[in-house]
Design an enzyme around this catalytic site. Structure first.
Site, short mmCIF file in Angstrom:
data_model
loop_
_atom_site.label_atom_id
_atom_site.label_comp_id
_atom_site.label_asym_id
_atom_site.label_seq_id
_atom_site.Cartn_x
_atom_site.Cartn_y
_atom_site.Cartn_z
NE ARG A 9 -2.65 -0.72 3.40
CZ ARG A 9 -2.84 -1.96 3.83
NH1 ARG A 9 -1.90 -2.56 4.54
NH2 ARG A 9 -3.95 -2.61 3.57
CG ASN A 10 5.55 2.83 -0.40
OD1 ASN A 10 5.42 3.73 -1.23
ND2 ASN A 10 6.60 2.75 0.40
CE LYS A 12 6.76 9.94 -2.27
NZ LYS A 12 7.89 10.65 -1.60
CG ASP A 72 11.67 -7.47 2.02
OD1 ASP A 72 11.14 -6.42 2.44
OD2 ASP A 72 12.53 -8.09 2.67
CB SER A 73 13.73 -3.62 -1.88
OG SER A 73 12.82 -2.61 -1.47
N GLY A 156 12.52 6.39 0.95
CA GLY A 156 13.51 5.65 1.74
C GLY A 156 14.88 6.30 1.72
CG ASP A 158 15.43 6.37 -3.62
OD1 ASP A 158 16.22 5.40 -3.71
OD2 ASP A 158 14.26 6.32 -4.02
#
Length: 203
Positions: A9-10, A12, A72-73, A156, A158
Site C-alpha cells: 500500500r506504499n 510511491k 522486499d528490498s 527511503g 534514495d
C-alpha cells in the site's frame, strides 16, 4: 481482464512498480492492498529479501485467490557488514520513519571515509499463482552513501544513495524513468514481468 495483486500500500512503490509492469504485461489490472478486502498481513520475519517477498505474495494469494506479486528490498552498506538489509524500513525503530532512518545511517557512517562508503540496494520480487507456481527474482543497484540528504524524488534511502551510473546525483534527484532504468526494483521487475505475463496467459 486479468487481475494481479501487488501486495503493497506504499503509494510511491505501487506507482514505481506499475510504471514498469504496465507496458510489459499489457491489459493487466494491478490491484494494491487498499483495493482488496483487508486481510492479516504476515510479519516480515525472514532472514533475507526473497523469503519476505514470498511470505507476502503467498499471503496475498491465500487471501484473495488472485495471482499475487510482492517485493522486499533494502539497503546493504559495506561498512555496516551489509546492514540495514532486511531491517532497512525499520532501522531507526518500528515507526518506519524515512527521516529517522536516514539520520541514523548518516550518524553511523559519520567517521567512514568516502572510499569506504560503498553500498547496494537489493530487491526480491516474488509471484505466486493459484495453480501453485512460484517464482522469485532479484535485482541489484550498486553505488555509495553520500554525506547529506539531497533530492525530493523516490523514497527511503534514495536521498542518500548515488548509483554508479549517476555518481553525481542521488537516486532521489533522478527523474522516474532514469531511476527505473537502473534501480534494483526496475531490474527485478523487468526480469519477472514477462514471466508474470506467461502466468496470466499473455504473450
Amino acid at each position: 481482464m486479468a487481475e494481479v495483486l501487488l501486495a503493497s500500500r506504499n503509494g510511491k512503490k505501487l506507482a514505481e512498480m506499475e510504471r514498469i509492469l504496465s507496458p510489459l504485461v499489457p491489459g493487466v489490472r494491478v490491484l494494491g492492498l487498499d483495493d482488496v478486502v483487508a486481510y492479516a498481513e504476515p510479519v516480515e520475519d525472514q532472514p533475507d529479501f526473497a523469503g519476505n517477498a514470498l511470505l507476502k505474495a503467498r499471503a496475498g494469494l491465500a487471501a484473495t485467490g488472485l495471482p499475487s506479486l510482492a517485493d522486499d528490498s533494502g539497503l546493504c552498506v559495506d561498512a555496516l557488514n551489509g546492514m540495514p538489509g532486511v531491517l532497512s524500513a525499520r532501522w531507526a525503530g518500528p515507526a518506519k520513519s524515512d527521516d529517522a532512518n536516514n539520520a541514523l545511517l548518516l550518524s553511523q557512517l559519520s567517521d567512514v571515509p568516502d572510499e569506504r562508503r560503498g553500498a547496494h540496494f537489493t530487491c526480491a520480487v516474488a509471484v505466486c499463482h493459484p495453480d501453485g507456481r512460484e517464482l522469485v527474482v532479484e535485482g541489484r543497484m550498486d553505488g555509495r552513501i553520500i554525506r547529506e540528504t539531497r533530492g525530493s524524488g523516490g523514497f527511503g534511502y534514495d536521498v542518500l544513495f548515488a548509483a554508479v551510473e549517476h555518481p553525481d546525483l542521488t537516486t532521489a534527484e533522478l527523474d522516474p524513468e532514469a531511476k527505473d532504468a537502473i534501480s534494483h526494483r526496475g531490474r527485478a521487475l523487468r526480469d519477472i514481468a514477462p514471466r508474470v505475463a506467461e502466468l496470466l496467459g499473455g504473450s
